[in-house]
Design a protein around this motif. Structure first.
Motif, PDB file in Angstrom:
ATOM      1  N   LEU A  44       0.828  -1.199   0.000  1.00  0.00           N
ATOM      2  CA  LEU A  44       0.000   0.000   0.000  1.00  0.00           C
ATOM      3  C   LEU A  44       0.865   1.253   0.000  1.00  0.00           C
ATOM      4  O   LEU A  44       0.629   2.188  -0.783  1.00  0.00           O
ATOM      5  N   LEU A  45       1.866   1.302   0.855  1.00  0.00           N
ATOM      6  CA  LEU A  45       2.720   2.487   0.942  1.00  0.00           C
ATOM      7  C   LEU A  45       3.505   2.708  -0.354  1.00  0.00           C
ATOM      8  O   LEU A  45       3.681   3.849  -0.797  1.00  0.00           O
ATOM      9  N   ALA A  62       2.460  -7.762  15.079  1.00  0.00           N
ATOM     10  CA  ALA A  62       2.201  -7.442  13.672  1.00  0.00           C
ATOM     11  C   ALA A  62       1.697  -6.004  13.514  1.00  0.00           C
ATOM     12  O   ALA A  62       2.075  -5.297  12.565  1.00  0.00           O
ATOM     13  N   LYS A  63       0.841  -5.561  14.425  1.00  0.00           N
ATOM     14  CA  LYS A  63       0.371  -4.179  14.372  1.00  0.00           C
ATOM     15  C   LYS A  63       1.526  -3.193  14.589  1.00  0.00           C
ATOM     16  O   LYS A  63       1.573  -2.128  13.969  1.00  0.00           O
ATOM     17  N   GLN A  64       2.475  -3.564  15.466  1.00  0.00           N
ATOM     18  CA  GLN A  64       3.634  -2.705  15.691  1.00  0.00           C
ATOM     19  C   GLN A  64       4.477  -2.593  14.423  1.00  0.00           C
ATOM     20  O   GLN A  64       4.960  -1.504  14.079  1.00  0.00           O
ATOM     21  N   LEU A  66       6.362   0.556   9.699  1.00  0.00           N
ATOM     22  CA  LEU A  66       6.439   0.749   8.247  1.00  0.00           C
ATOM     23  C   LEU A  66       5.861   2.098   7.842  1.00  0.00           C
ATOM     24  O   LEU A  66       6.417   2.796   6.985  1.00  0.00           O
ATOM     25  N   VAL A  67       4.748   2.460   8.449  1.00  0.00           N
ATOM     26  CA  VAL A  67       4.116   3.752   8.145  1.00  0.00           C
ATOM     27  C   VAL A  67       5.046   4.902   8.535  1.00  0.00           C
ATOM     28  O   VAL A  67       5.253   5.853   7.772  1.00  0.00           O
ATOM     29  N   LYS A  68       5.639   4.812   9.714  1.00  0.00           N
ATOM     30  CA  LYS A  68       6.528   5.883  10.193  1.00  0.00           C
ATOM     31  C   LYS A  68       7.748   6.041   9.295  1.00  0.00           C
ATOM     32  O   LYS A  68       8.258   7.156   9.112  1.00  0.00           O
TER      33      LYS A  68
END
Length: 248
Positions: A79-80, A110-112, A117-119
């Motif tokens: 997505l990114l 997994a959420k971490q 990845l977003v950061k």
């Protein structure tokens, strides 16, 4: 403004799409059923064309440790990458209050990874941390039931209705990226045992509920404040009792 909502056909996603549309934005629900698959990348380039904001409220179809890690790592990376090519200027992702304190759990590991990845993506972002949803009281109980007994750890929880979570996500989507985490929670804190007891009683569920020092939450041990928001959290208005009364 065009906003693509990944997971836009689910419980939160459908409410986010509706909320954005009510604000006059072009909200596009993206999910495998609409031809967009973040795990394979199918349909991403097309749906992101012309979009300014992407909201990711998707969830793994499996909570098995390996499967959930594969889902969040792969789908977020795909997505990114696609957002970078499309010129997206704000990525909003829904996550969970206490994620960084729940790393004994495969789901929260997994959420971490998703958040990290977003950061690191270079795309301006907002991470929305929500507390547990009112709607998930029974499902949470089901996951820790042995026979007719629900075994829960001793810990505080400040649950929230899904409508208020969606409203918080919409606010973040139409606002400027914060480059960090915003928290949202319900108006009342309970002991976990009290929250589940109220939820099951409203459904005339006869299971016995006990506090067990050995019990875990999605595989993680809890401290009293593990699931509770910080002092700067946005506090929603809907109470659990009011919501339960509306379900009858």
């Amino acid at each position: 403004m065009k906003v693509v909502v990944i997971g836009g056909t689910g419980l939160i996603g459908s409410k986010v799409v509706a909320g954005l549309s009510e604000h006059g934005h072009e909200a596009v629900a993206a999910a495998p059923t609409t031809g967009v698959n973040t795990l394979t990348g199918e349909g991403l380039a097309d749906v992101l064309q012309g979009s300014s904001v992407v909201v990711d409220v998707s969830n793994s179809p499996s909570f098995d440790d390996e499967a959930v890690m594969e889902f969040f790592r792969t789908s977020t990376a795909n997505l990114l990458k696609a957002e970078g090519g499309a010129g997206v200027t704000h990525h909003v992702v829904l996550s969970v209050v206490g994620t960084d304190r729940l790393q004994e759990s495969g789901y929260f590991r997994a959420k971490q990874v998703q958040e990290e990845l977003v950061k690191a993506s270079g795309i301006p972002y907002t991470i929305v941390h929500a507390t547990q949803f009112f709607e998930f009281a029974k499902g949470l109980a089901d996951g820790v039931t042995e026979g007719d007994t629900v075994r829960l750890p001793a810990a505080g929880i400040q649950p929230i209705v899904s409508d208020d979570v969606a409203a918080a996500v919409v606010r973040s989507a139409v606002g400027a990226p914060v480059g960090g985490v915003v928290e949202v929670a319900g108006p009342e804190a309970f002991q976990l045992e009290e929250f589940i007891r109220m939820g099951l009683a409203a459904q005339n569920d006869p299971r016995e509920i006990v506090t067990d020092p050995q019990a875990t939450y999605w595989g993680a041990e809890l401290q009293e404040n593990t699931l509770l928001p910080g002092a700067d959290a946005h506090i929603a208005e809907t109470t659990f009792a009011d919501w339960l009364a509306q379900q009858k």
